[in-house]
Design an enzyme around this catalytic site. Structure first.
Site, PDB file in Angstrom:
ATOM      1  N   ASP B  93      40.941  28.527  38.315  1.00  0.00           N
ATOM      2  CA  ASP B  93      41.200  27.807  39.330  1.00  0.00           C
ATOM      3  C   ASP B  93      42.069  26.517  38.960  1.00  0.00           C
ATOM      4  O   ASP B  93      41.966  26.219  37.681  1.00  0.00           O
ATOM      5  CB  ASP B  93      40.102  27.571  40.188  1.00  0.00           C
ATOM      6  N   ASP B 268      36.713  35.789  44.593  1.00  0.00           N
ATOM      7  CA  ASP B 268      35.702  35.244  43.450  1.00  0.00           C
ATOM      8  C   ASP B 268      34.754  34.972  44.136  1.00  0.00           C
ATOM      9  O   ASP B 268      34.855  34.402  45.332  1.00  0.00           O
ATOM     10  CB  ASP B 268      36.576  34.316  42.426  1.00  0.00           C
TER      11      ASP B 268
END
Lengths: 377, 377
Positions: B93, B268
């Protein structure tokens, strides 16, 4: 009474012994190291992880398991092996040591030790008979007599009193064990603190009673290593050669090697797993503190020549990071690596005792430790 | 710029998609679930453990890794895959979400987000360019643009401002990515809170810029599930079909199934591992709280028909005991079991989308959940 327990002495080299224990759940090559599975688990590791380190037997703690989840519950669930999903032998201690080390209130009298549970404060009573009953419920391959453990230093009178009490409890433990149809093997425990005369009396009396094996208890409780090793050296010759000898709660890799050199066959200790949880690795380079900043950029594994993949695979930098970040995987990997090192060390001792080269092995191992860790990059 | 990244749409069933992502480090079958490896480790699990659950890609957190051990250090050590010893693809991320959720002080302006590190209190600056640089140093197979994440509910003006800023940061992220010789793939992130008009504008503008994939961010931040699913349902049709779609930070097994039904390819979430550390299991019987006393004497495994051995092997009684005793192995086993269940669920979705039976699979799965856990013994 079924007796699927035997010990065979395969070779000796000086006082060091190479042997084999046969139990209902498998063979154990000695000298053997038993990882501690306090609460029904070797902390953080699956049974497969533990086996992969070369472990052939684990220790379970009567004190912890009787309090939670309870011995009767484990028995109903098929015994401790099945409960833990551990398919090899288990030795259980009798609870005596933890009563001393964990409960803040305890009272010992002839009949029993009564203590306050560290979990819920309830008062709990443990008699020699109850300690055996619990261990039979757990299904231990090797059970231990209840004894009274003292911290050292202690007054001689106090040591003598506790040793004599432990002998009477040994007798009661043996009777309880023999009445029980499920018993596999029972070990007596030599007490007597740091007093060689008391130790000799304890060993002689236990031998006369007759046990499957003999433990030396009440050591590694605060005394210097040299005191411990002197007591081991003086005690093992007084024990029958055809039975295994177990030094309880010991120790560092160096302790193990010195105690094997003095005739010990079995050990248990929390050090490899406890220190692993605190960022400490045991390797053939000695003890290594992974929290040290020197490892932060080090791409090398702990030991490129270790037989265990974890010690060869993960970089010191990664283990350092996991340790600093307090990540569970750091505890898991270092516990694994440490147990693997302990078992590799035991394997080296077994091999060299059999080959008559044990002294040479000890010299070489200690020279490596003395040399210390790899120089920083 | 090397571009070892592609996405192939293999089948559709309604809005649900079956696809394959190809990266430099392996293929990922979609719909895919990515376990979260926050600090360079999926908590408590070795890479082998993670792979054995059927996982093909993990997520790494830029925010955590930039603070400790540092992106440059990981780059010097060969990148995040090598550091973690994880041989398959990694998505990172951008750090934007954790800046919102973890730092107690942050300031967002056009140029950067500045925040106080939760580790040592130092002020740290993250620009879109720096977020890309860090992800390239980590060696991410899939990098994410820096965005500004809001908690919901939020005022429309504030949502619009953050969305527009995120679009300008998307543009800057893309330029930074394209200047960097090591980039594999970059995903843009659709923002716009719970406002469908803003979401549509964000999706349209990002698509015009052109990314390897498109994420939907800023959801699972406090809004009801139906709001989240409506935004997903309205957003996916505005995204190009030939690129993967990733719903960030989601979710429960039910969220995953509903989002796949609305055209999402990737997820996720920390739930399977975090809840596993707190005694919660995800199974085809629904969520099960192992701390509940009903399991204390239950010899049955969590799911005798699970494809993963951990769910078939350990008794509920043992998992209950490990949970109550706060033993690390409980966290390890339940994290494993939960990830395995998530991956089994994703596998079921992939299989039935390809076979045109996805709706049936969803009905069946939800009926099993609704039926609940096995009755107590």
């Amino acid at each position: 009474m079924p007796e699927p327990f035997s010990f065979k002495l395969l070779a000796t080299d000086g006082a060091a012994r190479r042997g084999e224990i046969v139990t209902a759940h498998g063979k154990v090559q000695t000298p053997a190291f038993m990882p501690v599975g306090t609460q029904g688990t070797v902390k953080g590791l699956t049974p497969e992880d533990v086996r992969a380190t070369g472990t052939e037997i684990v220790l379970g703690n009567t004190y912890h398991l009787m309090l939670r989840p309870g011995a009767q519950r484990i028995a109903t669930l098929g015994g401790l092996l099945k409960f833990m999903n551990w398919p090899l032998p288990i030795l259980t201690d009798s609870g005596g040591f933890q009563v001393m080390s964990l409960s803040d209130l305890r009272k010992v009298d002839e009949r029993a030790v009564t203590f306050r549970s560290h979990l819920d404060g309830a008062m709990v009573e443990l008699t020699p008979e109850r300690a055996i009953e619990i261990q039979m419920l757990l299904g231990a391959d090797i059970a231990m007599q209840l004894d009274e453990c003292l911290k050292l230093p202690a007054a001689r009178d106090e040591i003598a009193r506790a040793m004599q009490l432990s002998l009477r409890w040994a007798e009661r433990s043996k009777r309880a064990f023999e009445k029980n149809a499920n018993g596999y093997a029972l070990f007596g425990i030599v007490q007597g603190g740091d007093d060689l005369t008391l130790r000799a009396e304890s060993a002689r009396t236990l031998t006369a009673m007759g046990f499957h094996g003999y433990a030396i208890g009440g050591l590694a409780v605060g005394e210097p290593q040299e005191v411990m090793l002197r007591i081991v050296a003086e005690t093992t010759p007084t024990l029958p050669a055809r039975h295994p000898r177990y030094l309880m709660g010991v120790g560092t890799p160096h302790d193990l090697m010195e105690a094997v050199a003095r005739g010990i066959d079995m050990f248990d200790c929390v050090l490899p797993t406890r220190n692993g949880r605190h960022g400490m690795a045991f390797t053939r380079y000695g003890a290594i503190n992974l929290a040290n900043a020197r490892h932060a950029n080090d791409p090398r594994p702990l030991d490129a020549e270790s037989p265990h993949p974890a010690a060869r695979t993960y970089s010191r930098a990664y283990l350092h990071h996991l340790t600093k970040a307090n990540e569970m995987l750091g505890a898991v990997l270092l516990s694994t690596i440490n147990l693997a090192y302990y078992q590799t060390l035991m394997g080296g001792m077994r091999e060299t005792i059999a080959a008559g080269r044990f002294a040479e092995f000890c010299d070489h191992t200690m020279a490596q430790w003395a040399q210390g860790d790899l120089p920083a990059l």
